[in-house]
Design an enzyme around this catalytic site. Sequence first.
Site, PDB file in Angstrom:
ATOM      1  N   SER A  24      19.136   7.689 -51.307  1.00 20.06           N
ATOM      2  CA  SER A  24      18.932   8.585 -52.576  1.00 20.06           C
ATOM      3  C   SER A  24      18.356   7.408 -53.319  1.00 20.06           C
ATOM      4  CB  SER A  24      20.234   8.773 -53.147  1.00 20.06           C
ATOM      5  OG  SER A  24      21.220   7.530 -53.144  1.00 20.06           O
TER       6      SER A  24
ATOM      7  N   LYS B 181      23.463   4.573 -58.253  1.00 21.72           N
ATOM      8  CA  LYS B 181      22.536   5.277 -58.751  1.00 21.72           C
ATOM      9  C   LYS B 181      21.900   4.174 -59.939  1.00 21.72           C
ATOM     10  CE  LYS B 181      23.359   9.126 -56.484  1.00 21.72           C
ATOM     11  NZ  LYS B 181      22.398   9.475 -55.334  1.00 21.72           N
TER      12      LYS B 181
END
Length: 349
Positions: free
Chosen positions: A115, A196
């Site tokens: 990701s 993230k």
Amino acid sequence: MSNLFFVILLAVGFGVWKVLDYFQLPNTFSILLLILTALSGVLWCYHRFVVLPKRHRQVARAEQRSGKTLSEEEKAKIEPISEASEFLSSLFPVLAVVFLVRSFLFEPFQIPSGSMESTLRVGDFLVVNKYAYGVKDPIFQNTIIAGEKPQRGDVIVFKAPQQALIRTGLGATRAAFAENLALSSKDNMSGVDYIKRIVGKGGDRVIFDVEQKTLKVVYGKEGKPCEIDCETKAFEYTQNPTNPAFPNELELTEKGDVTHNVLISEYRRYSDLEFFPQEGMQTAEWLVPEGQYFVMGDHRDHSDDSRFWGFVPEKNIVGKATYIWMSLEKEANEWPTGFRFERFFTAIK
């Protein structure tokens, strides 16, 4: 007595592990490490201040009676100490150092998914700075010493909010879950670590262009939404040559609060139902609440992030990812086939 401590240590460790595993509590490893450190510390103190002084006295008496200095073998027969308990007590200094370093300074982290590609790749091993945003207790994540606030562009490790773990692509379902959770629980924290990049912080309005897959952020002021004279940041993008590691993806350089690469899948299309809905906001627009953060993965079309499940409370943040110390050549759910030496000891941008 030493054998009793050994049995207690094993029994308590196993019991706590099973309880924590059953309830899926956050910071499970930290809790277990704390308990093991405390128990080994008790055993170490017992050996240091009870067993060894008693043994020294017994040896001194035996030498006085015999009129000679006893050999190590003869001393070992006086007040014998369990090798297992002696070994466990000797682990206390090591466990204490590991606990302190991991809890308050640095924690290792492995990238399990793609990701954050191409910034971070599957098989990367990171160092997470745990004091970058202040010192927190390792169990409840309460701030002990305040530090700097997380900034836009920072790559952070955090405990995923509960709604992020719902196995659905429907943002409305996750939003409803988040609302119900807020009514029933003060904390919205799971035991799963995510990594993230921060795109928006409290007061920011984040706008995601669904067609162009670009970002725009209207900056808030002191954690509150801006009403007049607002500063708006429209992220700029330039296309890079095809990256051999990702031949089916479009790699762009994104210039926002920081400059870094992102990956785009040209054929990925979004449905309005996927996005996390926020009352009073249009689809694919979000107003970040004060004390929370909007995060996204750099692999934009293969990242489950704030666009789909909402915001990250500041309390959930574990630390700031600072650099890659090792990288294995591997794919998700596969065995490594080598090393990426060019990624060793590289800073994360």
